[in-house]
Design an enzyme around this catalytic site. Structure first.
Site, short mmCIF file in Angstrom:
data_model
loop_
_atom_site.label_atom_id
_atom_site.label_comp_id
_atom_site.label_asym_id
_atom_site.label_seq_id
_atom_site.Cartn_x
_atom_site.Cartn_y
_atom_site.Cartn_z
N THR A 73 0.84 -1.20 0.00
CA THR A 73 0.00 0.00 0.00
C THR A 73 0.87 1.25 0.00
OG1 THR A 73 -1.76 -1.18 1.16
CG2 THR A 73 -1.77 1.23 1.34
N ASN A 154 -5.75 -9.52 -7.75
CA ASN A 154 -5.81 -10.22 -6.46
C ASN A 154 -7.11 -10.97 -6.23
OD1 ASN A 154 -6.47 -7.32 -6.46
ND2 ASN A 154 -7.18 -7.67 -4.38
N SER A 202 5.23 -6.54 -2.02
CA SER A 202 4.98 -6.70 -0.58
C SER A 202 5.38 -8.10 -0.11
CB SER A 202 3.49 -6.47 -0.32
OG SER A 202 3.21 -6.61 1.04
N CYS A 330 -11.10 -8.81 3.61
CA CYS A 330 -12.18 -7.90 3.98
C CYS A 330 -11.76 -7.08 5.19
CB CYS A 330 -13.40 -8.73 4.29
SG CYS A 330 -14.73 -7.72 4.79
N1 PLP Z 1 -1.98 -4.68 -4.21
C1 PLP Z 1 -2.56 -5.88 -4.31
C2 PLP Z 1 -2.84 -6.44 -5.67
C3 PLP Z 1 -2.88 -6.61 -3.17
O1 PLP Z 1 -3.45 -7.80 -3.29
C4 PLP Z 1 -2.61 -6.04 -1.90
C5 PLP Z 1 -3.01 -6.75 -0.66
O2 PLP Z 1 -4.01 -7.44 -0.62
C6 PLP Z 1 -1.99 -4.79 -1.86
C7 PLP Z 1 -1.68 -4.13 -3.02
C8 PLP Z 1 -1.64 -4.15 -0.55
O3 PLP Z 1 -0.48 -4.75 -0.03
P1 PLP Z 1 -0.14 -4.60 1.54
O4 PLP Z 1 -1.07 -5.51 2.25
O5 PLP Z 1 1.29 -5.03 1.65
O6 PLP Z 1 -0.34 -3.18 1.89
#
Ligand code: PLP
Length: 380
Positions: A73, A154, A202, A330
């Protein structure tokens, strides 16, 4: 009590045992502040720079192009905000099925900086419609543009063709960012062949620790610091580094490189087994997926046919010892339909669940999950 079956690896993964062991090994000795010049500080610095080397090797990038962050994020926020604030970007092309850390940041930038946001059309399965993207890019070639499109989605696991998208961005002189949070550690990612300028990743999605992410920023593209008050990460991100997490992320990525194709083969077999078993056990199921090679093996998105039995299906699975998801993780704890799914061609009235795999799952578990779903959905 039989052991639980965890099928929510797209939400997060457990630590790989080797990551756990290597983090435990340095727990006591790696506490130094990496900015200190004494022995303890230098040791912590070495751990961080070793991890940077592993990331750079994975991405085929140079060391100076990799920066550590706290999560995916933060990485995506930093890139999008920096592009608007520092690089003169006034138009962002993105899609409705990006993670909220992209879509909500883009909406914030629209409100705060008045940038134009253009929603790129999607194919029925959720991949980017590259013909549509081409038209949009060609429309205003003079506008300083950033394209932000994810690598692996995702919720359904479809894979975008980054080489083609990046090629279009180069052709129209647009910057290209990809959220690769779901792909790093599973898909090869070579920045020498994919024309991409920014990548976010991440650790907790590839068996590394939570609280640790990274950004790749192509050399020569300067965005300004996002946090102030320290010279860490070559002045890009102030704050004492998360040495333990960074070391864990590097270890997890080195394991991913070592186990890469074997890991994918195993989870592809699990996905195939569950898919076939569900077709057999639960009449009317359909799947949200892309044809080979554009589907990630780690995610199976299933639509269950309309029935009062789909109410609270996730909760019933949980009671049966099975952890799955209704889309993305969620944040409220309530079982609500994912807003992303409305942009995909999903049959009316169906209930969509996401199952996501790790090599630690077994074929027997897949058969068991399908039998449980049969009991919940079909049995008298
Ligand atoms: N982008 C995608 C495609 C994700 O699936 C996620 C988490 O679910 C994130 C960004 C965010 O990552 P983080 O949990 O490390 O902040």
């Amino acid at each position: 009590m039989s052991p639980r079956i965890y099928l929510d690896h797209a939400a997060t993964t457990p630590l790989h045992p080797e990551v756990w062991a290597s983090m435990s090994d340095i727990q006591a000795s790696g506490f130094g502040n990496p900015s200190s010049i004494h022995h303890e500080g230098r040791f912590a610095r070495t751990l961080i720079e070793e991890a940077r080397k592993t990331l750079a090797r994975y991405l085929n990038a140079s060391l100076g192009e990799v920066f550590f962050t706290s999560c995916g994020t933060e990485s995506n926020n930093m890139i999008l905000t920096g592009a608007v604030r520092d690089l003169g970007v006034t138009r962002i092309l993105t899609s409705h099925i990006e993670h909220p850390c992209v879509t909500q940041t883009v909406r914030y930038l629209e409100k705060q900086y008045g940038i134009d946001v253009v929603w790129v059309p999607l194919l029925a399965d959720g991949r980017t419609d590259t013909t549509g993207l081409h038209h949009i890019l060609a429309r205003e070639p003079q506008t300083r543009t950033m394209v932000s499109l994810m690598h692996v989605n995702n919720e359904v696991g479809v894979i975008n063709d980054l080489a083609e998208i990046g090629g279009l961005c180069r052709q129209f002189n647009a910057l290209f960012h990809t959220d690769a949070v779901q792909s790093i550690g599973f898909q090869p990612f070579d920045v020498a062949t994919i024309p991409v300028d920014f990548v976010g990743g991440s650790a907790h999605k590839f068996y590394g620790p939570k609280g640790c992410g990274f950004v790749y920023i192509r050399a020569g593209i300067g965005i300004r610091p996002y946090l102030h008050g320290g010279s860490q990460e070559r002045n890009m991100r102030a704050g004492t580094e998360n040495t333990l997490g960074i070391h864990g992320m590097g270890t997890a990525l080195a394991i991913a490189q070592r186990e890469g194709s074997e890991r994918n083969r195993t989870i592809a077999q699990l996905r195939k087994t569950l898919r076939e078993a569900l077709v057999h056990d639960v009449p009317g199921v359909t799947f949200n997926e892309a044809p080979d090679p554009w589907q990630s093996p780690k995610i199976l998105s299933v639509n269950f046919p309309p029935s009062p039995r789909t109410d609270l299906l996730l909760m019933h699975l949980d009671i049966e010892g099975i952890s799955a998801s209704g889309g993305s993780a969620c944040s409220s704890g309530a079982e609500v339909a994912s807003p992303v799914l409305q942009y995909l061609s999903i049959p009316d009235g169906t209930k969509t669940l996401r199952f996501s795999f790790s090599p630690a799952n077994s074929v027997e578990e897949m058969v068991q999950v399908s039998h449980v779903l049969q009991r919940l959905m079909v049995a008298p």
